[in-house]
Design a protein around this motif. Structure first.
Motif, mmCIF file in Angstrom:
data_model
loop_
_atom_site.group_PDB
_atom_site.id
_atom_site.type_symbol
_atom_site.label_atom_id
_atom_site.label_comp_id
_atom_site.label_asym_id
_atom_site.label_seq_id
_atom_site.Cartn_x
_atom_site.Cartn_y
_atom_site.Cartn_z
ATOM 1 N N ALA A 1 104.184 -19.907 96.246
ATOM 2 C CA ALA A 1 104.387 -19.922 94.578
ATOM 3 C C ALA A 1 104.180 -20.762 94.571
ATOM 4 C CB ALA A 1 106.133 -19.272 94.865
ATOM 5 N N HIS A 2 104.325 -22.250 94.683
ATOM 6 C CA HIS A 2 103.929 -22.997 93.406
ATOM 7 C C HIS A 2 101.943 -22.875 93.570
ATOM 8 C CE1 HIS A 2 107.446 -25.674 93.202
ATOM 9 N NE2 HIS A 2 107.397 -25.614 94.508
ATOM 10 N N ALA A 3 101.309 -22.823 93.687
ATOM 11 C CA ALA A 3 99.720 -22.175 93.772
ATOM 12 C C ALA A 3 100.123 -21.014 92.224
ATOM 13 C CB ALA A 3 99.558 -21.791 94.897
ATOM 14 N N GLY A 4 101.168 -20.174 92.105
ATOM 15 C CA GLY A 4 101.094 -19.472 90.949
ATOM 16 C C GLY A 4 101.449 -19.558 89.897
ATOM 17 N N ARG A 5 101.889 -21.020 90.314
ATOM 18 C CA ARG A 5 103.487 -21.363 89.077
ATOM 19 C C ARG A 5 101.762 -22.161 88.166
ATOM 20 N NH1 ARG A 5 107.450 -22.087 93.176
ATOM 21 N NH2 ARG A 5 108.866 -20.373 92.108
ATOM 22 N N MET A 6 101.233 -23.081 89.628
ATOM 23 C CA MET A 6 100.138 -23.652 88.676
ATOM 24 C C MET A 6 99.055 -22.576 88.000
ATOM 25 S SD MET A 6 96.586 -25.271 90.446
ATOM 26 C CE MET A 6 96.176 -23.464 90.602
ATOM 27 N N ALA A 7 98.928 -21.542 87.911
ATOM 28 C CA ALA A 7 97.973 -21.155 87.582
ATOM 29 C C ALA A 7 98.354 -20.521 86.132
ATOM 30 C CB ALA A 7 97.293 -19.978 88.499
ATOM 31 N N ALA A 8 100.102 -19.941 86.254
ATOM 32 C CA ALA A 8 100.396 -19.904 85.052
ATOM 33 C C ALA A 8 101.365 -20.964 84.378
ATOM 34 C CB ALA A 8 101.900 -18.986 85.250
ATOM 35 N N GLU A 9 101.351 -21.943 84.426
ATOM 36 C CA GLU A 9 101.578 -22.856 84.133
ATOM 37 C C GLU A 9 100.318 -23.733 82.946
ATOM 38 O OE1 GLU A 9 103.257 -25.834 86.039
ATOM 39 O OE2 GLU A 9 101.843 -26.650 86.812
ATOM 40 N N THR A 10 99.586 -23.382 83.039
ATOM 41 C CA THR A 10 97.682 -23.760 83.011
ATOM 42 C C THR A 10 97.953 -23.634 81.603
ATOM 43 O OG1 THR A 10 96.822 -23.886 85.000
ATOM 44 C CG2 THR A 10 95.655 -23.923 83.663
#
Length: 285
Positions: free
Chosen positions: A57-66
């Motif tokens: 999930a954190h990998a996806g959060r990284m993409a979404a927060e960029t």
């Protein structure tokens, strides 16, 4: 795509992290290659999937927060722990090499550092590689050229600018677990397996006498912001280049083990380096 990127930049951080978590799982389940690499890298470090499943999930959060980190005017809240090591380095008249692995919100590490210290000590210098898509390249130029941050090209000229910044007592930031082009690294152990590792971070310290500060920016639960952990290397960096690279890899391992649930285990850390026309094998002055 540009319109989607800008839309995401306007969303609140809690919503972005919720959407990103879902996207992370979609990518994990949809890509066998990504899933195998994630599991293999975690196992190499000694972790079962259950111990690091949150990293999906954190990998996806990284993409979404960029998009928000690049385009939004007001930065998200960020606590800082360990700022004393930064103040001590500057009090001693030294430049600082900030090092952070692909862990947590590494984008925020430099942004928060620049927000706190660039006014007094000059801009933070980072390397910048333009994207191939014209719209993204333009977006990255805007995002990277933020107040307090100086983005320089991934070329010999850019490296020389980093050296000059350090000799002026300023700061630079690097991702030392990023696989460099062929000719710019050494094979060095990373979680017990040889990984092609950049020599640039070690060379910058050896040539300028800069201090090393390890930075780890942890995402807080429910989109409440971030917590930036800062600490010194804890030992002098060796004058021997292979040993210095090994030391920095060991320091990155330590940072990752402090928060393995937020590391990008899907990153191709053990891949063969790519060939480039101009490899920066030597750091010039």
């Amino acid at each position: 795509m540009p319109s989607v990127f800008r839309l995401f930049s306007r969303l609140p951080l809690p919503l972005l992290h919720a959407l990103g978590a879902a996207l992370g799982w979609v990518a994990f389940l949809a890509s066998p290659t990504y899933r195998r690499r994630f599991l293999a890298n975690a196992a190499q470090a000694g972790y079962a999937f259950g111990q690091v499943r949150a990293a999906v999930a954190h990998a996806g959060r990284m993409a979404a927060e960029t998009p928000r980190l690049w385009l939004a005017g007001e930065p998200p809240p960020c606590e800082v722990q360990g700022a004393e090591c930064v103040e001590a380095a500057w009090a001693a008249g030294r430049g600082i090499v900030f090092l952070t692995p692909h862990l947590g919100c590494f984008e925020m590490s430099i942004q928060e550092g620049a927000r706190r210290w660039a006014g007094a000590h000059g801009p933070f210098t980072i390397l910048y590689r333009p994207a191939r898509q014209p719209w993204l390249a333009q977006l990255m130029r805007t995002a990277r050229s933020r107040p307090g941050i100086a983005a320089v090209p991934t070329s010999l000229q850019g490296v020389r600018q980093m050296i000059k910044a350090l000799r002026r007592g300023q700061a630079v930031g690097l991702l030392p677990d990023q696989v460099p082009p062929e000719g710019m690294g050494l094979w060095s152990p990373f979680f017990g397996r040889p990984a092609y590792t950049m020599t640039l971070a070690a060379r910058l310290v050896q040539q300028t006498g800069a201090a090393v500060v390890l930075a780890r920016c942890e995402r807080l639960a429910r989109g409440r912001g971030y917590r930036l952990h800062l600490q010194g290397l804890g030992e002098e960096l060796s004058a021997d280049l292979p040993e210095a690279v090994r030391q920095l890899n060991a320091a990155m391992e330590q940072q990752i083990r402090a928060c393995p649930q937020q590391y990008l285990w899907g990153y191709a850390r053990y891949k063969q380096p790519r060939a480039e026309a101009q490899a920066l094998a030597e750091v010039g002055t």
